[in-house]
Design a protein around this motif. Structure first.
Motif, mmCIF file in Angstrom:
data_model
loop_
_atom_site.group_PDB
_atom_site.id
_atom_site.type_symbol
_atom_site.label_atom_id
_atom_site.label_comp_id
_atom_site.label_asym_id
_atom_site.label_seq_id
_atom_site.Cartn_x
_atom_site.Cartn_y
_atom_site.Cartn_z
ATOM 1 N N ARG A 94 -5.397 8.601 3.300
ATOM 2 C CA ARG A 94 -5.053 7.174 3.298
ATOM 3 C C ARG A 94 -3.903 6.907 2.336
ATOM 4 O O ARG A 94 -2.961 6.168 2.661
ATOM 5 C CB ARG A 94 -6.274 6.352 2.903
ATOM 6 N N TRP A 95 -3.966 7.507 1.148
ATOM 7 C CA TRP A 95 -2.879 7.324 0.181
ATOM 8 C C TRP A 95 -1.569 7.889 0.737
ATOM 9 O O TRP A 95 -0.516 7.259 0.636
ATOM 10 C CB TRP A 95 -3.221 8.029 -1.136
ATOM 11 N N THR B 89 3.791 7.140 2.710
ATOM 12 C CA THR B 89 4.811 7.540 3.680
ATOM 13 C C THR B 89 5.346 6.338 4.441
ATOM 14 O O THR B 89 6.561 6.224 4.672
ATOM 15 C CB THR B 89 4.224 8.566 4.664
ATOM 16 N N LEU B 90 4.466 5.423 4.850
ATOM 17 C CA LEU B 90 4.915 4.231 5.571
ATOM 18 C C LEU B 90 5.823 3.371 4.703
ATOM 19 O O LEU B 90 6.874 2.891 5.154
ATOM 20 C CB LEU B 90 3.713 3.414 6.045
ATOM 21 N N HIS B 91 5.431 3.167 3.448
ATOM 22 C CA HIS B 91 6.245 2.331 2.562
ATOM 23 C C HIS B 91 7.594 2.985 2.265
ATOM 24 O O HIS B 91 8.624 2.300 2.224
ATOM 25 C CB HIS B 91 5.484 2.056 1.266
ATOM 26 N N ILE C 121 9.750 2.531 5.415
ATOM 27 C CA ILE C 121 10.268 1.168 5.530
ATOM 28 C C ILE C 121 11.422 0.952 4.556
ATOM 29 O O ILE C 121 12.455 0.358 4.907
ATOM 30 C CB ILE C 121 9.135 0.151 5.298
ATOM 31 N N ALA C 122 11.265 1.444 3.313
ATOM 32 C CA ALA C 122 12.341 1.316 2.328
ATOM 33 C C ALA C 122 13.568 2.109 2.753
ATOM 34 O O ALA C 122 14.712 1.650 2.597
ATOM 35 C CB ALA C 122 11.847 1.789 0.962
ATOM 36 N N ASP C 123 13.351 3.300 3.305
ATOM 37 C CA ASP C 123 14.461 4.137 3.762
ATOM 38 C C ASP C 123 15.177 3.472 4.938
ATOM 39 O O ASP C 123 16.413 3.503 5.026
ATOM 40 C CB ASP C 123 13.922 5.501 4.175
ATOM 41 N N LEU D 188 8.610 10.901 5.747
ATOM 42 C CA LEU D 188 9.318 9.804 6.388
ATOM 43 C C LEU D 188 8.982 9.770 7.886
ATOM 44 O O LEU D 188 8.493 10.752 8.434
ATOM 45 C CB LEU D 188 10.836 9.954 6.216
ATOM 46 N N ALA D 189 9.282 8.641 8.520
ATOM 47 C CA ALA D 189 9.131 8.538 9.960
ATOM 48 C C ALA D 189 10.269 9.293 10.636
ATOM 49 O O ALA D 189 11.427 9.131 10.271
ATOM 50 C CB ALA D 189 9.140 7.072 10.392
#
Length: 350
Positions: A45-46, A51-53, A56-58, A151-152
């Protein structure tokens, strides 16, 4: 006899104690596994949230795309991982356009936290940079996000029975329909700055007011590679830097199929230092006569634009190897030519 009963009683008590110890050890083992799995789940979960945050920032730093997941909650214990934007999802594009939906719900497996499948709640809309709003409705509107190396790295969009309606210039109502659509954006590990693009749109149609621009629904397929993808998608202001970095779009195949006829375009394109499109490619038409036959069978007629396109292949095209008609396209300093004949001029992109 009394001794034998004592022996049997002692043996029974021994077996009972052994069974209790076994049950006790079994319970402790279950508790230990549950505690261990809970630790693993919270770790996953962490990792997912981090990774999502970061993604999004990237995305904001590289592309100028701002994603806002309002009311974000990450859960799903014990075996799933879920991400809920309960108060709505907004994706703001660098050109001022904005996609909004009432809610977004992502689901993945704790055994594989590298993929999340999202579904979007209605109402959903897209607001153009000039403020015009397109209302979107669909029986299915979903996305799948792949995560790797923090990252995505992959995005797949799918839709079924999509309709987009909204005002066009002059207050005329426009309508776009897609029976089924799929779009895939992916990065390869060996080419992290490039993006591979694949798309299929079945039953694609556009209407202005009560007039359909195409006599029959179209099937569109696309396979392309976008070099220096981050700069290319950061908006018009970034195109000069994209050109300087060697950015280009390679069309492996762009095909339109309607009424038994097929148009296929291949080639490469970029922009010049002055913002004018530079491109070269080949467009091939096959079985174009089937268009008029299919339109007539459906009680429709070819629009002037499509009829003109067919005539262009008849008079300007050269015979292709597969029996179709081929036209060479070239764009130099914004001047579009077909088989060496100028047919249009494009305005600078920046």
């Amino acid at each position: 006899m009394e001794g034998e009963r004592c022996v049997h009683r002692g043996a029974s008590m021994s077996r009972g104690s052994a069974m209790k110890r076994t049950i006790r050890w079994g319970l402790w083992a279950i508790v230990a596994v549950a505690i261990l799995w809970t630790g693993v789940w919270f770790g996953a979960r962490w990792w997912l949230g981090d990774t999502l945050h970061k993604s999004i920032a990237d995305l904001s730093a590289r592309n100028g795309i701002i994603v806002d997941c309002a009311g974000e909650k990450i859960g799903g214990w014990p075996f799933e991982l879920t991400v809920n934007c309960g108060d709505g999802l907004t994706v703001a594009l660098p050109d001022g356009g904005k996609f909004t939906t009432a809610g977004a719900h992502g689901k993945g497996s704790a055994f594989n936290p590298r993929q999340l499948d999202f579904r979007f709640e209605a109402p959903t809309s897209y607001t153009a940079p000039d403020g015009r709003r397109l209302a979107l409705s669909a029986n299915e509107l979903a996305a799948s996000v792949g995560l790797a190396n923090g990252l995505a790295n992959r995005l797949a969009l799918t839709t079924r029975d999509l309709t987009a309606t909204g005002p066009l210039a002059g207050a005329t109502e426009g309508k776009l329909t897609i029976g089924r659509g799929e779009l895939l954006l992916a990065r390869a590990a060996e080419r992290p700055k490039d993006a591979d693009i694949a798309a299929t749109l079945d039953g694609f149609g556009v209407a202005v007011g009560d007039t359909a621009l195409m006599p029959l629904p179209i099937r569109l397929t696309l396979a392309a590679t976008l070099a220096e993808a981050d700069m290319a998608t950061a908006g018009p202001a970034a195109l000069a830097g994209w050109q300087a970095a060697g950015g280009k779009l390679t069309l492996h195949r762009l095909a339109a199929e309607l009424g038994g006829a097929t148009l296929t375009l291949t080639g490469e394109g970029t922009v010049s230092e002055t913002g004018l499109v530079e491109a070269e490619g080949q467009v091939t038409g096959r079985d174009l006569n089937a268009l008029a036959v299919a339109a007539a069978a459906g009680g429709r007629s070819l629009t002037p634009e499509i009829a003109g396109l067919v005539m262009a292949f008849v008079f300007m095209g050269s015979a292709a190897d597969d029996g179709g008609r081929s036209i060479g396209l070239k764009v130099t300093d914004g001047v579009v030519s077909a088989n060496g004949r100028e047919i249009a001029r494009l305005a600078p992109l920046f």
